[in-house]
Motif scaffolding. Structure first.
Motif, mmCIF file in Angstrom:
data_model
loop_
_atom_site.group_PDB
_atom_site.id
_atom_site.type_symbol
_atom_site.label_atom_id
_atom_site.label_comp_id
_atom_site.label_asym_id
_atom_site.label_seq_id
_atom_site.Cartn_x
_atom_site.Cartn_y
_atom_site.Cartn_z
ATOM 1 N N GLY A 1 0.824 -1.207 0.000
ATOM 2 C CA GLY A 1 0.000 0.000 0.000
ATOM 3 C C GLY A 1 0.850 1.244 0.000
ATOM 4 N N GLY A 2 0.551 2.134 -0.913
ATOM 5 C CA GLY A 2 1.266 3.403 -0.935
ATOM 6 C C GLY A 2 2.687 3.258 -1.460
ATOM 7 N N ASN A 3 3.497 4.235 -1.138
ATOM 8 C CA ASN A 3 4.883 4.247 -1.588
ATOM 9 C C ASN A 3 5.742 3.411 -0.653
ATOM 10 O OD1 ASN A 3 4.505 6.197 -3.723
ATOM 11 N ND2 ASN A 3 3.954 7.557 -2.061
ATOM 12 N N THR A 4 6.607 2.606 -1.224
ATOM 13 C CA THR A 4 7.473 1.772 -0.415
ATOM 14 C C THR A 4 8.918 2.030 -0.781
ATOM 15 O OG1 THR A 4 7.324 -0.020 -2.007
ATOM 16 C CG2 THR A 4 5.760 -0.075 -0.179
ATOM 17 N N PRO A 5 9.844 1.708 0.117
ATOM 18 C CA PRO A 5 11.256 1.878 -0.198
ATOM 19 C C PRO A 5 11.675 0.981 -1.358
ATOM 20 C CG PRO A 5 10.921 1.500 2.153
ATOM 21 C CD PRO A 5 9.619 1.252 1.475
ATOM 22 N N LEU A 6 12.826 1.293 -1.922
ATOM 23 C CA LEU A 6 13.364 0.512 -3.024
ATOM 24 C C LEU A 6 13.628 -0.933 -2.591
ATOM 25 C CD1 LEU A 6 14.403 0.810 -5.939
ATOM 26 C CD2 LEU A 6 16.629 1.324 -4.993
ATOM 27 N N VAL A 7 14.074 -1.124 -1.356
ATOM 28 C CA VAL A 7 14.360 -2.451 -0.814
ATOM 29 C C VAL A 7 13.384 -2.720 0.308
ATOM 30 C CG1 VAL A 7 16.052 -3.854 0.409
ATOM 31 C CG2 VAL A 7 16.802 -2.287 -1.363
ATOM 32 N N THR A 8 12.759 -3.886 0.300
ATOM 33 C CA THR A 8 11.813 -4.238 1.349
ATOM 34 C C THR A 8 12.093 -5.654 1.829
ATOM 35 O OG1 THR A 8 10.198 -5.095 -0.212
ATOM 36 C CG2 THR A 8 9.999 -2.769 0.381
ATOM 37 N N THR A 9 11.290 -6.099 2.758
ATOM 38 C CA THR A 9 11.403 -7.471 3.248
ATOM 39 C C THR A 9 10.105 -8.194 2.927
ATOM 40 O OG1 THR A 9 10.492 -6.876 5.390
ATOM 41 C CG2 THR A 9 12.882 -6.763 5.155
ATOM 42 N N THR A 10 10.118 -9.505 3.091
ATOM 43 C CA THR A 10 8.888 -10.267 2.902
ATOM 44 C C THR A 10 8.359 -10.688 4.255
ATOM 45 O OG1 THR A 10 10.155 -12.284 2.649
ATOM 46 C CG2 THR A 10 9.545 -11.126 0.624
ATOM 47 N N LYS A 11 7.079 -10.928 4.322
ATOM 48 C CA LYS A 11 6.461 -11.297 5.592
ATOM 49 C C LYS A 11 6.808 -12.752 5.922
ATOM 50 C CE LYS A 11 2.253 -10.750 8.165
ATOM 51 N NZ LYS A 11 0.958 -10.113 8.179
ATOM 52 N N GLU B 1 12.469 -7.144 14.523
ATOM 53 C CA GLU B 1 13.220 -7.418 13.298
ATOM 54 C C GLU B 1 12.573 -6.707 12.113
ATOM 55 O OE1 GLU B 1 16.308 -8.992 10.972
ATOM 56 O OE2 GLU B 1 16.106 -8.845 13.128
ATOM 57 N N ARG B 2 11.251 -6.679 12.069
ATOM 58 C CA ARG B 2 10.542 -5.969 10.998
ATOM 59 C C ARG B 2 10.853 -4.477 11.034
ATOM 60 N NH1 ARG B 2 4.415 -7.273 10.904
ATOM 61 N NH2 ARG B 2 4.586 -6.191 8.930
ATOM 62 N N LYS B 3 10.897 -3.899 12.235
ATOM 63 C CA LYS B 3 11.220 -2.471 12.376
ATOM 64 C C LYS B 3 12.642 -2.193 11.899
ATOM 65 C CE LYS B 3 8.065 -1.352 16.128
ATOM 66 N NZ LYS B 3 7.945 -0.996 17.542
ATOM 67 N N LYS B 4 13.566 -3.092 12.247
ATOM 68 C CA LYS B 4 14.955 -2.922 11.825
ATOM 69 C C LYS B 4 15.058 -3.018 10.305
ATOM 70 C CE LYS B 4 19.636 -4.675 12.283
ATOM 71 N NZ LYS B 4 19.913 -4.230 10.950
ATOM 72 N N CYS B 5 14.354 -3.978 9.720
ATOM 73 C CA CYS B 5 14.369 -4.122 8.261
ATOM 74 C C CYS B 5 13.799 -2.882 7.585
ATOM 75 C CB CYS B 5 13.585 -5.363 7.831
ATOM 76 S SG CYS B 5 14.432 -6.904 8.191
ATOM 77 N N ARG B 6 12.729 -2.350 8.146
ATOM 78 C CA ARG B 6 12.130 -1.128 7.587
ATOM 79 C C ARG B 6 13.112 0.030 7.668
ATOM 80 N NH1 ARG B 6 8.528 1.423 4.977
ATOM 81 N NH2 ARG B 6 7.853 3.474 5.629
ATOM 82 N N LYS B 7 13.772 0.167 8.809
ATOM 83 C CA LYS B 7 14.753 1.240 8.991
ATOM 84 C C LYS B 7 15.894 1.082 7.978
ATOM 85 C CE LYS B 7 17.719 3.352 12.462
ATOM 86 N NZ LYS B 7 19.095 2.963 12.248
ATOM 87 N N ASP B 8 16.379 -0.155 7.810
ATOM 88 C CA ASP B 8 17.441 -0.413 6.839
ATOM 89 C C ASP B 8 16.987 -0.086 5.419
ATOM 90 O OD1 ASP B 8 19.137 -1.228 8.847
ATOM 91 O OD2 ASP B 8 18.898 -3.374 8.447
ATOM 92 N N ALA B 9 15.762 -0.470 5.079
ATOM 93 C CA ALA B 9 15.233 -0.197 3.742
ATOM 94 C C ALA B 9 15.126 1.298 3.485
ATOM 95 C CB ALA B 9 13.866 -0.868 3.571
ATOM 96 N N LEU B 10 14.682 2.048 4.488
ATOM 97 C CA LEU B 10 14.582 3.505 4.348
ATOM 98 C C LEU B 10 15.962 4.134 4.220
ATOM 99 C CD1 LEU B 10 11.730 4.284 6.894
ATOM 100 C CD2 LEU B 10 11.622 4.471 4.394
ATOM 101 N N GLU B 11 16.920 3.618 4.971
ATOM 102 C CA GLU B 11 18.291 4.132 4.897
ATOM 103 C C GLU B 11 18.873 3.891 3.505
ATOM 104 O OE1 GLU B 11 22.624 3.296 6.984
ATOM 105 O OE2 GLU B 11 20.817 2.559 7.973
ATOM 106 N N PHE B 12 18.640 2.698 2.964
ATOM 107 C CA PHE B 12 19.109 2.383 1.619
ATOM 108 C C PHE B 12 18.454 3.317 0.604
ATOM 109 C CE2 PHE B 12 18.787 0.392 -2.495
ATOM 110 C CZ PHE B 12 20.053 -0.147 -2.696
#
Length: 191
Positions: free
Chosen positions: A136-146, A154-165
């Protein structure tokens, strides 16, 4: 994320951050082009912007540099644009009738559109906090799968990493295209 993946991602981020720092060479290219053509106003603005931006990106934890960088970048864009328009009007530069100037202006417009787009892409995920896992909406270039076993932390860390990338990738492009736009506007008003 496994330790191997986490280490690999850190290495990718180190390379991307290095690229972000090195992308300031395009601001320096603008400054050198301005110096070559004797345009000391744009030269000075480009040098100040380069120094402040490098200071900010070398240590992003210092909030003062972050604010100063944002203010300097905005003011630089406004000052260089305003100064360029003033020069075009004052010198009566034939930007619409001279084929060479028309070509440079066209390149400048295309590059500035790309630069503005990359700047917007840098900001979108931070402003719209959509979940890259549920979509939904705009997502970072790199994401994780559920993954059912993946915990919330871990999901929060992955999101933070994806936003940083995402930020580092698009911000590097912003520096490159912004610097190239600066070079073309200096050439346009100086020849």
């Amino acid at each position: 994320m496994t330790k191997i993946c986490s280490d690999s991602f850190r290495q990718v981020m180190e390379v991307l951050h290095s690229n972000l720092i090195w992308s300031h060479i395009f601001y320096i290219l603008t400054a050198l082009t301005a110096l070559y053509f004797g345009n000391y106003v744009i030269f000075t603005i480009a040098i100040i912007l380069t120094i402040i931006s490098i200071m900010h990106h070398k240590d992003t934890s210092v909030k003062l540099w972050a604010r100063t960088d944002a203010i300097t970048a905005t003011l630089s864009m406004l000052l260089i644009s305003g100064f360029s328009i003033y020069i075009i009007i004052k010198k009566k530069i034939p930007i619409y009738t001279d084929k060479g100037k028309k070509a440079i202006l066209s390149l400048f417009i295309v590059i500035i559109i790309i630069a503005i787009t990359t700047f917007i892409l840098t900001k979108i995920p931070k402003e719209k906090q959509t979940d890259p896992i549920t979509g939904g909406g705009n997502t970072p270039l790199v994401t994780t799968t559920k993954d059912k076993d993946e915990d919330e932390e871990e999901r929060k860390k992955c999101r933070k990493d994806a936003l940083e990338f995402n930020y580092s990738y698009y911000h590097t492009l912003w520096h490159i295209f912004g610097g190239l736009a600066g070079v073309f506007i200096v050439i346009l008003i100086s020849t």
